[in-house]
Design a protein around this motif. Structure first.
Motif, PDB file in Angstrom:
ATOM      1  N   UNK A 221       0.830  -1.220   0.000  1.00  0.00           N
ATOM      2  CA  UNK A 221       0.000   0.000   0.000  1.00  0.00           C
ATOM      3  C   UNK A 221       0.855   1.256   0.000  1.00  0.00           C
ATOM      4  N   UNK A 222       1.944   1.234   0.751  1.00  0.00           N
ATOM      5  CA  UNK A 222       2.860   2.384   0.742  1.00  0.00           C
ATOM      6  C   UNK A 222       3.453   2.577  -0.654  1.00  0.00           C
ATOM      7  N   UNK A 223       3.811   1.479  -1.294  1.00  0.00           N
ATOM      8  CA  UNK A 223       4.373   1.533  -2.642  1.00  0.00           C
ATOM      9  C   UNK A 223       3.364   2.140  -3.612  1.00  0.00           C
ATOM     10  N   UNK A 224       2.099   1.732  -3.506  1.00  0.00           N
ATOM     11  CA  UNK A 224       1.057   2.276  -4.382  1.00  0.00           C
ATOM     12  C   UNK A 224       0.890   3.779  -4.172  1.00  0.00           C
ATOM     13  N   UNK A 225       0.864   4.203  -2.897  1.00  0.00           N
ATOM     14  CA  UNK A 225       0.719   5.650  -2.612  1.00  0.00           C
ATOM     15  C   UNK A 225       1.913   6.439  -3.138  1.00  0.00           C
ATOM     16  N   UNK A 226       3.107   5.891  -2.977  1.00  0.00           N
ATOM     17  CA  UNK A 226       4.310   6.557  -3.460  1.00  0.00           C
ATOM     18  C   UNK A 226       4.301   6.659  -4.983  1.00  0.00           C
TER      19      UNK A 226
END
Length: 132
Positions: free
Chosen positions: A113-118
């Motif tokens: 999820x962090x990767x997607x937001x980034x």
């Protein structure tokens, strides 16, 4: 009624309580080898053992439910959608990860999820229409 294999959850409960297999086996009035088999999903979690666990540790029976595993598998699929296609991870691999190592699966969901937001932030920053 379907059999419940909850080895990872049972092991996590034992480790969270700082107990050895022998200590938990004594508490549950079962043999250490039988507990070991349940922790390794060689034997299902039985109703009498489940009742003793809920009494001894005050855990909700839902703690051992497979519904949590299904939700975790869905979260993994969503959070890691791009990576899963590239890595050729099968649905059964995801289910196995969620069932046997739920803590690791939760970390992967969070990282995905962090990767997607980034990636979204980078795309927004690179879009000339979005900058002032």
């Amino acid at each position: 009624m379907s059999k419940t294999y909850a080895g990872a959850r049972l092991r996590r409960l034992r480790e969270d309580r700082g107990m050895s297999q022998a200590e938990l086996a004594r508490t549950l009035a079962i043999s250490p080898s039988y507990l070991n088999q349940m922790e390794h999903d060689a034997r299902p979690l039985t109703v009498p053992v489940l009742l003793r666990l809920t009494e001894a540790f005050g855990v909700d029976p839902g703690f051992f439910s497979e519904r949590d595993t299904s939700r975790l598998v869905a979260d993994l699929r969503e959070a890691l959608s791009g990576e899963l296609a590239a890595a050729r991870v099968s649905p059964s691999d995801l289910a196995d990860l969620a069932a046997r190592m739920p803590a690791v699966a939760h970390v992967l969901v969070d990282l995905g999820r962090r990767n997607q937001r980034l990636a979204e932030r980078i795309a927004d920053a690179a879009d000339p229409r979005g900058s002032d």
